[in-house]
Design a protein around this motif. Sequence first.
Motif, PDB file in Angstrom:
ATOM      1  N   GLY A   1      35.063 -37.100  93.144  1.00  0.00           N
ATOM      2  CA  GLY A   1      34.802 -36.860  94.743  1.00  0.00           C
ATOM      3  C   GLY A   1      33.673 -37.272  95.107  1.00  0.00           C
ATOM      4  N   VAL A   2      32.634 -37.433  94.588  1.00  0.00           N
ATOM      5  CA  VAL A   2      31.329 -37.865  94.892  1.00  0.00           C
ATOM      6  C   VAL A   2      31.259 -39.486  95.033  1.00  0.00           C
ATOM      7  N   GLY A   3      30.848 -39.822  96.525  1.00  0.00           N
ATOM      8  CA  GLY A   3      30.774 -41.306  96.846  1.00  0.00           C
ATOM      9  C   GLY A   3      29.524 -41.851  96.598  1.00  0.00           C
ATOM     10  N   GLY A   4      28.592 -41.080  96.327  1.00  0.00           N
ATOM     11  CA  GLY A   4      27.079 -41.543  96.042  1.00  0.00           C
ATOM     12  C   GLY A   4      26.095 -40.669  96.265  1.00  0.00           C
ATOM     13  N   GLU A   5      25.024 -40.734  95.854  1.00  0.00           N
ATOM     14  CA  GLU A   5      23.761 -39.873  95.882  1.00  0.00           C
ATOM     15  C   GLU A   5      22.626 -40.403  96.225  1.00  0.00           C
ATOM     16  N   ALA A   6      21.606 -39.931  96.568  1.00  0.00           N
ATOM     17  CA  ALA A   6      20.216 -40.390  96.889  1.00  0.00           C
ATOM     18  C   ALA A   6      19.104 -39.236  96.483  1.00  0.00           C
ATOM     19  N   TRP A   7      18.152 -39.707  96.059  1.00  0.00           N
ATOM     20  CA  TRP A   7      16.873 -39.136  95.668  1.00  0.00           C
ATOM     21  C   TRP A   7      15.940 -39.303  96.784  1.00  0.00           C
ATOM     22  N   GLU A   8      15.204 -38.245  97.298  1.00  0.00           N
ATOM     23  CA  GLU A   8      14.269 -38.419  98.612  1.00  0.00           C
ATOM     24  C   GLU A   8      13.034 -37.684  98.217  1.00  0.00           C
ATOM     25  N   VAL A   9      12.037 -38.086  98.788  1.00  0.00           N
ATOM     26  CA  VAL A   9      10.634 -37.354  98.718  1.00  0.00           C
ATOM     27  C   VAL A   9      10.351 -37.157 100.027  1.00  0.00           C
ATOM     28  N   HIS A  10       9.915 -35.773 100.457  1.00  0.00           N
ATOM     29  CA  HIS A  10       9.354 -35.387 101.802  1.00  0.00           C
ATOM     30  C   HIS A  10       8.833 -34.114 101.492  1.00  0.00           C
ATOM     31  N   GLY A  11       7.754 -33.780 102.542  1.00  0.00           N
ATOM     32  CA  GLY A  11       7.093 -32.484 102.628  1.00  0.00           C
ATOM     33  C   GLY A  11       6.708 -31.905 101.119  1.00  0.00           C
ATOM     34  N   GLY A  12       6.053 -32.563 100.233  1.00  0.00           N
ATOM     35  CA  GLY A  12       5.799 -32.171  99.106  1.00  0.00           C
ATOM     36  C   GLY A  12       6.589 -31.726  97.921  1.00  0.00           C
ATOM     37  N   GLY A  13       8.025 -32.250  98.195  1.00  0.00           N
ATOM     38  CA  GLY A  13       8.884 -32.036  97.275  1.00  0.00           C
ATOM     39  C   GLY A  13       9.901 -33.204  97.183  1.00  0.00           C
ATOM     40  N   PHE A  14      10.896 -32.847  96.197  1.00  0.00           N
ATOM     41  CA  PHE A  14      12.009 -34.007  96.054  1.00  0.00           C
ATOM     42  C   PHE A  14      13.309 -33.344  96.235  1.00  0.00           C
ATOM     43  N   TYR A  15      14.191 -34.022  96.836  1.00  0.00           N
ATOM     44  CA  TYR A  15      15.533 -33.961  97.356  1.00  0.00           C
ATOM     45  C   TYR A  15      16.736 -34.600  96.630  1.00  0.00           C
ATOM     46  N   HIS A  16      17.469 -33.934  96.143  1.00  0.00           N
ATOM     47  CA  HIS A  16      18.748 -34.647  95.354  1.00  0.00           C
ATOM     48  C   HIS A  16      19.912 -34.399  96.181  1.00  0.00           C
ATOM     49  N   VAL A  17      20.392 -35.658  97.081  1.00  0.00           N
ATOM     50  CA  VAL A  17      21.606 -35.466  97.794  1.00  0.00           C
ATOM     51  C   VAL A  17      22.827 -36.137  97.570  1.00  0.00           C
ATOM     52  N   ARG A  18      23.859 -35.471  97.364  1.00  0.00           N
ATOM     53  CA  ARG A  18      25.239 -36.007  97.225  1.00  0.00           C
ATOM     54  C   ARG A  18      26.170 -35.966  98.319  1.00  0.00           C
ATOM     55  N   LYS A  19      26.931 -37.090  98.372  1.00  0.00           N
ATOM     56  CA  LYS A  19      28.041 -36.864  99.257  1.00  0.00           C
ATOM     57  C   LYS A  19      29.489 -36.972  98.709  1.00  0.00           C
TER      58      LYS A  19
END
Length: 375
Positions: free
Chosen positions: A30-48
Amino acid sequence: MIAGIAWIGTSFYFVALDFSLRKEPGMPPGVGGEAWEVHGGGFYHVRKYLTAPETLPKDLIWFKWEAYLTWVTGFLLLVVLYYLQADSYLIDPNVMPLTQWQAIGISVASLVLGWVLYTALCKSPVGRSTGLLAACLFAMLLAFAYGYTHLFSGRGAFIHIGALIGTIMAANVFMVIIPNQRKITAALLKGEKPDPRLGAIGKQRSLHNTYLTLPVLAMMVSNHFPMITDNAHAWVLAGLIILAGGLARHFLVRTEVGDRHADLAWTIPLICTALAFGLIITQPSKLVLFQGEVSDAEALSIVQTRCAACHAEHPTDATIKVAPKGVHLETLDQLKRYAAQIEVQAVQNKAMPLANRTGMLDEERAKLGTWIARQ
């Protein structure tokens, strides 16, 4: 403006995020894609998830109040400024001699009609083609702009174009995006498979919203620019703003997600062309000056009669408590001090007096222009 910043910020972020998602092997169903982002001194792993995950988290964040508060506060401002003071800001007898209630009725009805027509277009076969739908929506907004500029004052017309766009955007959230998301959530909680069309429709409306953000911002502050609002071709300028704003947003969205500028280069000449036409249309027309002598006393008399009702230490206009921008026009020294502003606002743009409530004549404007030119 504060609520609008919050709304537009989240809109910009999620559209950019949506375009930046990448499909990688080994993702959960069911996951259509993901993205890794960096902001505010940390990393974010987002899935849709294209529909919804098998289980929902306890803390699910909904993004809706930014849109609701933007529309509610905007409509309240519309009421306080343009409805309660319709004679000053909404009605121009030289455009259309409306009564206060006629103007308010047209205003409310047009906002409802705009949403009805827009949503009908989205649900029709036209809505299946992104390009055709965009063209039809642009034509619809242009038609409303033409109507507004032939019904209301210049300021009233432009603020209503913005109000119409804002109503469409907020209604998209309130009546489509959030309800569809709730249906998906409810189906998931019942153990049923959510309808994927609901997510696709929500994404379509969300994309429309982000392309309308820059034009609606321009409309929100348009009453500070009489060169636009009081232009004889104001509805054309509105169309150019919508076109250039939408294209600029497309360039920014696709740039944010890493598209090559070479692939987006086609937007630049179109944006520049729209801006160039805007510059041409807003060029001040040739001044028609008074052929004769205009004394200091006559110029001062005109200003005291037509302008000092608002621009005085103690304004006599019931709707004005303090002279706008602190400009007083009661003495000859004050007249000379603000001559350049008078020339722009009263002689060139004819934006002042506001709604021409004091009935300034074209001959009087010409006399002021002559007097200023000879200083």
